[in-house]
Write an enzyme that holds these catalytic residues in place. Structure first.
Site, PDB file in Angstrom:
ATOM      1  N   ARG A  19       0.813  -1.041   0.060  1.00  0.00           N
ATOM      2  CA  ARG A  19      -0.032   0.023   0.206  1.00  0.00           C
ATOM      3  C   ARG A  19       0.964   1.389   0.031  1.00  0.00           C
ATOM      4  O   ARG A  19       0.617   2.265  -0.692  1.00  0.00           O
ATOM      5  CB  ARG A  19      -1.055   0.054   0.916  1.00  0.00           C
ATOM      6  CG  ARG A  19      -1.726   1.355   1.412  1.00  0.00           C
ATOM      7  CD  ARG A  19      -3.174   1.028   2.236  1.00  0.00           C
ATOM      8  NE  ARG A  19      -2.987   0.308   3.501  1.00  0.00           N
ATOM      9  CZ  ARG A  19      -2.456   0.921   4.551  1.00  0.00           C
ATOM     10  NH1 ARG A  19      -1.800   2.313   4.743  1.00  0.00           N
ATOM     11  NH2 ARG A  19      -2.104   0.098   5.421  1.00  0.00           N
ATOM     12  N   TYR A  34     -13.896  17.590 -17.324  1.00  0.00           N
ATOM     13  CA  TYR A  34     -14.688  16.232 -17.170  1.00  0.00           C
ATOM     14  C   TYR A  34     -15.762  16.158 -16.177  1.00  0.00           C
ATOM     15  O   TYR A  34     -15.509  16.688 -14.887  1.00  0.00           O
ATOM     16  CB  TYR A  34     -13.550  15.234 -16.867  1.00  0.00           C
ATOM     17  CG  TYR A  34     -13.761  13.863 -16.547  1.00  0.00           C
ATOM     18  CD1 TYR A  34     -14.282  12.930 -17.714  1.00  0.00           C
ATOM     19  CD2 TYR A  34     -13.770  13.416 -15.457  1.00  0.00           C
ATOM     20  CE1 TYR A  34     -14.616  11.719 -17.403  1.00  0.00           C
ATOM     21  CE2 TYR A  34     -14.229  12.267 -15.074  1.00  0.00           C
ATOM     22  CZ  TYR A  34     -14.406  11.379 -16.138  1.00  0.00           C
ATOM     23  OH  TYR A  34     -14.939  10.008 -15.992  1.00  0.00           O
ATOM     24  N   ASP A  53      -4.850  18.922 -16.138  1.00  0.00           N
ATOM     25  CA  ASP A  53      -5.357  17.615 -16.451  1.00  0.00           C
ATOM     26  C   ASP A  53      -4.863  17.462 -17.975  1.00  0.00           C
ATOM     27  O   ASP A  53      -5.421  18.061 -18.834  1.00  0.00           O
ATOM     28  CB  ASP A  53      -6.943  17.522 -16.304  1.00  0.00           C
ATOM     29  CG  ASP A  53      -7.343  15.942 -16.686  1.00  0.00           C
ATOM     30  OD1 ASP A  53      -6.741  15.518 -17.370  1.00  0.00           O
ATOM     31  OD2 ASP A  53      -8.656  15.653 -16.177  1.00  0.00           O
ATOM     32  N   LYS A  61      -6.493   6.427 -20.084  1.00  0.00           N
ATOM     33  CA  LYS A  61      -6.667   6.708 -21.576  1.00  0.00           C
ATOM     34  C   LYS A  61      -5.404   6.605 -22.342  1.00  0.00           C
ATOM     35  O   LYS A  61      -4.988   5.555 -22.511  1.00  0.00           O
ATOM     36  CB  LYS A  61      -7.119   8.261 -21.608  1.00  0.00           C
ATOM     37  CG  LYS A  61      -8.430   8.550 -20.462  1.00  0.00           C
ATOM     38  CD  LYS A  61      -9.723   8.100 -20.598  1.00  0.00           C
ATOM     39  CE  LYS A  61     -10.627   7.928 -19.428  1.00  0.00           C
ATOM     40  NZ  LYS A  61     -10.962   9.264 -18.925  1.00  0.00           N
TER      41      LYS A  61
HETATM   42  C1  LIG Z   1     -11.429   9.844 -17.841  1.00  0.00           C
HETATM   43  C2  LIG Z   1     -11.023  11.171 -17.515  1.00  0.00           C
HETATM   44  C3  LIG Z   1     -10.909  11.323 -15.995  1.00  0.00           C
HETATM   45  C4  LIG Z   1     -11.243  10.395 -14.845  1.00  0.00           C
HETATM   46  O1  LIG Z   1     -10.344   9.006 -14.956  1.00  0.00           O
HETATM   47  P1  LIG Z   1     -10.882   7.926 -14.726  1.00  0.00           P
HETATM   48  O2  LIG Z   1      -9.502   6.787 -14.866  1.00  0.00           O
HETATM   49  O3  LIG Z   1     -11.946   7.158 -15.501  1.00  0.00           O
HETATM   50  O4  LIG Z   1     -11.062   7.587 -13.086  1.00  0.00           O
HETATM   51  C5  LIG Z   1     -10.762  12.811 -15.538  1.00  0.00           C
HETATM   52  N1  LIG Z   1     -10.110  13.595 -16.577  1.00  0.00           N
HETATM   53  C6  LIG Z   1     -10.447  13.330 -17.869  1.00  0.00           C
HETATM   54  C7  LIG Z   1      -9.876  14.374 -18.928  1.00  0.00           C
HETATM   55  C8  LIG Z   1     -10.828  12.047 -18.118  1.00  0.00           C
HETATM   56  O5  LIG Z   1     -10.994  11.933 -19.737  1.00  0.00           O
END
Ligand SMILES: *Cc1c(COP(=O)(O)O)cnc(C)c1O
Length: 376
Positions: A61, A113, A185, A210
């Site tokens: 952890r 998002y 982000d 992603k």
């Molecule tokens: C998908 C996404 C998130 C959240 O990520 P998860 O891995 O689904 O929890 C945050 N910001 C953006 C721009 C995203 O496309």
């Protein structure tokens, strides 16, 4: 940190180009056995040889060598000082907002998002934190919105799903002037196209689900930081919330990262071709594209066209998410932006005729042919 003795043999690869860094990562191969594929340390705990001798690892952890290899790799690619790999992008974001104290104010991109919006509206507003949503492409508006209680600027560029872009360097100048943390982000472009820290960001966050992983087979989140103080915060969060990425999932993201450059190049090339085709399509009324990458949004002439498109695609998959090898088509109204309030959605242009496509790495002619038959 003394917790990373496995990294004693970490040899700096700063002189490598980005395309080589994605392949060779932090350590790259296992320093003990030479295994070229970095091992999956599937263990909960670590043996201490004697009372005062430790390998630097105690409990997964807190720290795990496979997760650490991913974290090192991401710190290198984003040019930060340290990185943290979480169980999802949302888990990463929760820890970022965990920096807030009662009464703090945050300014976010207006078209953000949906899950990030939900963290603010449903969780942190209950802690008396305040949130302002702004179009970050207008620095004057931003400066006017900053209050004495403003702690953080949370930016997506390009935004999701309207693909609005912001000048990170300019935002960083404003943030620094007011002593506000700048969080970017970077999910949509990945460090292949954009390295926000080199433009002044304090924290970079990714949904590793992603482009970083790139294969639609794992949920992961990454935070990259620039100071010891921030690193200590995220280390405590991971230790306390217990949301560090599992060894196998860390390995999957590491494996995906090796082809990041190849994939991004192809997403971009395919994206540009599909944009050119969409531009000429009579049923496409509005097109949103940042000029690079694989993310495209568009509005069609009618709800019927949307329904047909989502139902009739054959190779393209109607599914939530983005950034993988497969081309996915998403309906933000009921999927990614379901949590965004209707009036905000309407103002942004996320209506019932609006779709988002994540262009995959297939042959672009097949992507276009599939869209063509589904939009007849
Ligand atoms: C998908 C996404 C998130 C959240 O990520 P998860 O891995 O689904 O929890 C945050 N910001 C953006 C721009 C995203 O496309």
């Amino acid at each position: 940190m003394t917790n990373d003795c496995y990294y004693d043999s970490f040899d700096k690869k700063e002189n490598l180009h980005f395309d080589s860094k994605v392949v060779h990562g932090g350590l790259g191969c296992d320093p003990i056995t030479g295994a070229v594929s970095f091992p999956i340390f599937q263990t909960a705990t670590f043996r201490h040889r004697t009372f005062d001798v430790s390998t630097g690892y105690n409990y997964s952890r807190l720290q795990n060598p496979t997760r650490q290899e991913l974290e090192r790799t991401m710190a290198i690619l984003e040019e930060g000082t340290e990185a943290f790999a979480f169980t999802s992008g949302q888990a990463a974001n929760m820890c970022i907002f965990g920096l807030l104290k009662k009464g703090d104010h945050v300014i976010l991109s207006d078209d953000i998002y949906g899950g990030t919006y939900r963290i603010c509206s449903d969780i942190f507003s209950a802690l008396d934190c305040e949130f302002t949503y702004l179009d970050m492409s207008d620095p004057d508006q931003l400066e006017a919105a900053i209050r004495p209680s403003t702690k953080m600027l949370f930016v997506e560029t390009p935004t999701n799903p309207m693909m609005k872009t912001a000048d990170i360097s300019k935002l960083s100048q404003i943030a620094k002037k007011h002593g506000v943390l700048l969080v970017v982000d970077n999910t949509f472009l990945s460090p292949y196209f954009q390295k926000p820290i080199t433009q002044g960001a304090d924290i970079v966050v990714h949904s590793g689900t992603k482009y970083l992983c790139g294969h639609n087979d794992v949920i992961a989140g990454i935070v990259v930081v620039t100071t010891q103080e921030l690193a200590d915060h995220f280390r405590l969060q991971m230790k306390s919330r217990g949301n560090g990425l599992a060894p196998f999932d860390s390995w999957l993201v590491l494996r995906g990262l090796k082809t990041l450059s190849l994939r991004m190049e192809r997403h971009d090339r395919n994206g540009k071709k599909v944009v050119e085709w969409l531009k000429k399509h009579p049923k496409v009324k509005k097109l949103y594209y940042a000029g690079l990458g694989g993310m495209i949004s568009f509005e069609v002439d009618s709800v019927e066209t949307v329904h047909r498109l989502l139902s009739d695609v054959k190779m393209i998959l109607f599914a939530e998410s983005l950034g993988g090898a497969e081309t996915l088509i998403t309906y933000p109204l009921t999927q990614t932006h379901e949590s965004t309030p209707p009036d905000v959605r309407e103002k942004l242009g996320i209506n019932e005729r609006f779709v988002r496509i994540s262009i995959g790495i297939e042959d672009p002619e097949d992507i276009i042919a599939d869209l063509e038959q589904a939009m007849k």
